[in-house]
Design an enzyme around this catalytic site. Structure first.
Site, PDB file in Angstrom:
ATOM      1  CG  HIS A  31      -0.388   0.021   2.529  1.00 26.20           C
ATOM      2  ND1 HIS A  31       0.387  -0.997   3.032  1.00 26.20           N
ATOM      3  CD2 HIS A  31      -0.453   0.962   3.506  1.00 26.20           C
ATOM      4  CE1 HIS A  31       0.756  -0.688   4.269  1.00 26.20           C
ATOM      5  NE2 HIS A  31       0.278   0.491   4.572  1.00 26.20           N
TER       6      HIS A  31
ATOM      7  CG  HIS B   2       0.110   4.150   4.776  1.00 26.60           C
ATOM      8  ND1 HIS B   2      -0.612   3.382   5.642  1.00 26.60           N
ATOM      9  CD2 HIS B   2      -0.739   5.122   4.337  1.00 26.60           C
ATOM     10  CE1 HIS B   2      -1.842   3.858   5.738  1.00 26.60           C
ATOM     11  NE2 HIS B   2      -1.950   4.909   4.951  1.00 26.60           N
TER      12      HIS B   2
ATOM     13  CG  ASP C 272       4.989   2.599   7.215  1.00 26.81           C
ATOM     14  OD1 ASP C 272       4.153   3.081   6.430  1.00 26.81           O
ATOM     15  OD2 ASP C 272       4.686   1.839   8.154  1.00 26.81           O
ATOM     16  CG  HIS C 273       4.108  -0.453   4.116  1.00 25.81           C
ATOM     17  ND1 HIS C 273       4.084  -1.783   4.472  1.00 25.81           N
ATOM     18  CD2 HIS C 273       3.706   0.239   5.197  1.00 25.81           C
ATOM     19  CE1 HIS C 273       3.668  -1.880   5.732  1.00 25.81           C
ATOM     20  NE2 HIS C 273       3.427  -0.670   6.190  1.00 25.81           N
TER      21      HIS C 273
ATOM     22  CG  HIS D 174      -3.936  -0.149   6.627  1.00 27.18           C
ATOM     23  ND1 HIS D 174      -3.891   0.340   7.908  1.00 27.18           N
ATOM     24  CD2 HIS D 174      -2.763   0.235   6.035  1.00 27.18           C
ATOM     25  CE1 HIS D 174      -2.748   0.991   8.086  1.00 27.18           C
ATOM     26  NE2 HIS D 174      -2.050   0.941   6.968  1.00 27.18           N
TER      27      HIS D 174
ATOM     28  CG  ASP E 276       0.588  -1.665   7.543  1.00 29.65           C
ATOM     29  OD1 ASP E 276       1.485  -2.512   7.718  1.00 29.65           O
ATOM     30  OD2 ASP E 276       0.774  -0.439   7.671  1.00 29.65           O
TER      31      ASP E 276
ATOM     32  CG  HIS F 176       4.159  -2.498  10.927  1.00 34.82           C
ATOM     33  ND1 HIS F 176       4.941  -1.402  11.203  1.00 34.82           N
ATOM     34  CD2 HIS F 176       3.346  -2.136   9.899  1.00 34.82           C
ATOM     35  CE1 HIS F 176       4.615  -0.405  10.396  1.00 34.82           C
ATOM     36  NE2 HIS F 176       3.644  -0.823   9.586  1.00 34.82           N
TER      37      HIS F 176
HETATM   38 ZN   LIG Z   1      -0.013   1.473   6.554  1.00 39.27          ZN
END
Ligand SMILES: [Zn+2]
Length: 325
Positions: free
Chosen positions: A106, A108, A110-111, A163, A187, A225
């Site tokens: 996705h 975001h 951090d990905h 998410h 996520d 995560h």
């Molecule tokens: Zn996320």
């Protein structure tokens, strides 16, 4: 969530996902992780080996995982979720491998923040992401359900909204690799938990979670995560009599004391202790005060509407849950 707090949260979320602020904020997290763990990262790098398959979770930022997936017969490599290209490239260089593709779950940061750096380092690299998510620096978009193949690696990209609107989970067929099937769940699903429902209503998330429940029980789950401790503490709080949750929590505490990974779990395990996959269970319905066990017996299995209410209530309780490390 109170209205003013909800409004502030929405503004912050918009800035994080739609502006450079998000990338900057994620960069701060990478720096924080470097100060805390040096180059080693939050978790010891430890590959999981199968007959013709090797999966290596790479620690990224404070608690993210990127995954390096190697099909060892043809040396084909695919990377999942590059939140920081430096951590991934360092490992690939050591292995002397050039990846065939990056699969992004996705949008975001951090990905996905490392997609740009990966394309720079490996010209022509294909970067996949969900059609509805506008993943940064993606070259290929994926619709609701698609099969993608790289050497002997056969993936099915499954749209799992909840998410984010365009979240994709990647299912790897283990049949010809001498390995169990694998789900890289980003996520969407974590060990003992699920992602926050930022962009879809609970009914949609419920449908995406039900997809996981239909997979083969031995399917391995590789989440985005390292949240096992926090999630399992919550699972034990919600179902104090759930022995499976208690045992897994003790196991995870042991692992994390040594900075070892807690992935993968299996679908079978998740169904035993993950409250977000247990919205039909009388013990969960009781906790969220939607019914008593006696009523449950009289009424039979809950409807999807009821289960979506349960999911929303669980999520709210989880968001307010204070985990003391
Ligand atoms: Zn996320």
């Amino acid at each position: 969530m109170p209205k003013a707090k909800d409004c502030l949260f929405r503004i912050g979320y918009f800035l994080y996902t739609h502006t450079r602020f998000g990338r900057y904020y994620h960069g701060k997290d990478i720096q924080k992780a470097r100060d805390k763990y040096d180059e080693d990262g939050h978790t010891v790098i430890e590959p999981t080996l199968f007959d013709k398959l090797e999966i290596t979770p790479i620690p990224v930022a404070l608690d993210n995982y990127a995954y390096i997936i190697m099909e060892t017969e043809s040396n084909t490599c695919v990377v999942i979720d590059v939140g920081d290209e430096n951590a991934v490239i360092r490992f690939l260089d050591r292995m002397n491998v050039i990846p065939a593709a990056v699969l992004t779950t996705h949008k975001h940061w951090d990905h996905s923040a490392g997609n740009r750096g990966m394309r720079k380092r490996y010209p022509g690299l294909r970067v996949y992401g969900g059609y509805y998510d506008n993943v940064p620096d993606a070259t290929n978009v994926l619709m609701d359900i698609e099969t993608i193949k790289f050497g002997g690696l056969n993936f099915t990209a499954i749209h799992t909204p909840g998410h984010t609107t365009g979240h994709v989970s990647y299912f790897l067929d283990g049949k010809h690799l001498g390995a169990p099937d694998c789900l890289f769940s980003g996520d969407h699903l974590f060990l003992g938990g699920c992602g926050r429902m930022f962009e879809a209503p609970p009914a949609k998330m419920l449908k995406s979670l039900d997809m996981v429940g239909r997979l083969k029980r031995e399917t391995l789950v590789w989440p985005g995560h390292e949240y096992a401790l926090n999630n399992l503490e919550f699972a034990c709080h919600i179902e104090p009599d759930n022995q499976h949750a208690r045992e897994k929590l003790e196991w995870a505490k042991n692992k994390r004391q040594k900075r070892l990974k807690t992935c993968p779990s299996t679908v079978a395990e998740e169904l035993l202790y993950n409250p977000f996959l247990r919205t039909s269970q009388a013990s969960i319905l009781k906790v969220v005060a939607l019914t008593t066990e006696d009523e449950e017996e009289k009424l039979g299995p809950p409807s999807d509407e009821t289960r979506a209410l349960v999911l929303a209530e669980l999520r709210e309780q989880k968001d307010a849950f204070k985990y003391i490390q």
